[in-house]
Scaffold this active site. Sequence first.
Site, mmCIF file in Angstrom:
data_model
loop_
_atom_site.group_PDB
_atom_site.id
_atom_site.type_symbol
_atom_site.label_atom_id
_atom_site.label_comp_id
_atom_site.label_asym_id
_atom_site.label_seq_id
_atom_site.Cartn_x
_atom_site.Cartn_y
_atom_site.Cartn_z
ATOM 1 C CD GLU A 286 3.506 -0.002 2.291
ATOM 2 O OE1 GLU A 286 2.333 -0.276 2.615
ATOM 3 O OE2 GLU A 286 4.205 0.791 2.951
ATOM 4 C CE1 TYR B 118 8.506 1.641 7.892
ATOM 5 C CE2 TYR B 118 6.499 2.639 8.759
ATOM 6 C CZ TYR B 118 7.264 2.220 7.692
ATOM 7 O OH TYR B 118 6.807 2.398 6.407
ATOM 8 C CD1 TRP C 30 3.893 0.021 9.121
ATOM 9 C CD2 TRP C 30 3.570 -1.165 7.258
ATOM 10 N NE1 TRP C 30 5.100 -0.076 8.465
ATOM 11 C CE2 TRP C 30 4.922 -0.801 7.314
ATOM 12 C CE3 TRP C 30 3.124 -1.923 6.173
ATOM 13 C CZ2 TRP C 30 5.847 -1.159 6.344
ATOM 14 C CZ3 TRP C 30 4.053 -2.278 5.198
ATOM 15 C CH2 TRP C 30 5.388 -1.901 5.293
#
Length: 185
Positions: A38, A16, A46
């Site tokens: 998000e 990522y 995350w």
Amino acid sequence: MPRCFWCNEDPLYMAYHDQEWGTPLRDAQGLFELLLLEGFQAGLSWITVLRKRERYREVLYGFDVQRVAQMSDAEIDELMLDPGIIRNRLKLNAARRNAQAWLALEDPVAFLWSFVDNRPVINHFKDRSEVPAITPQAVAMSKGLKKAGFTFVGPTICYALMQASGMVMDHTQDCDRYAQLVNAG
């Protein structure tokens, strides 16, 4: 390869970081996906969301905004039973509401990018202590999105979206991606 301070040794996180985070994204479906992810991340790490991303793609119809906007209460009830996602009714309802608000915008991509004058903000942070959690642009985006009917779009979420989608480039100078992205633009 030297990476940003927040990127741990998890291969999913490294991919990522190396391939997505901070790279300018102007694809409507990609931005919609990041906006929802998000929101799902709020209050969590995350990496938790990244590990559930593929399942979200399955249960949210590949982040098809039209289909997400039409989700029924029964479908949301069913999603609440799925251990492969973050089971939070407020966040799932927000996904549907945000899809509806997205569809009401004339050009969602242009709207989001307008908060950075349609070009990436390239930051030159040397140290993680310099990287903000929110900026005036993120506050403005949050207000604009809320006015347009979005939820789970506070300034911190908006700044994370801006970072993830390359609206702002916050790779620190000690990260290999910093030079790649600065030299690309």
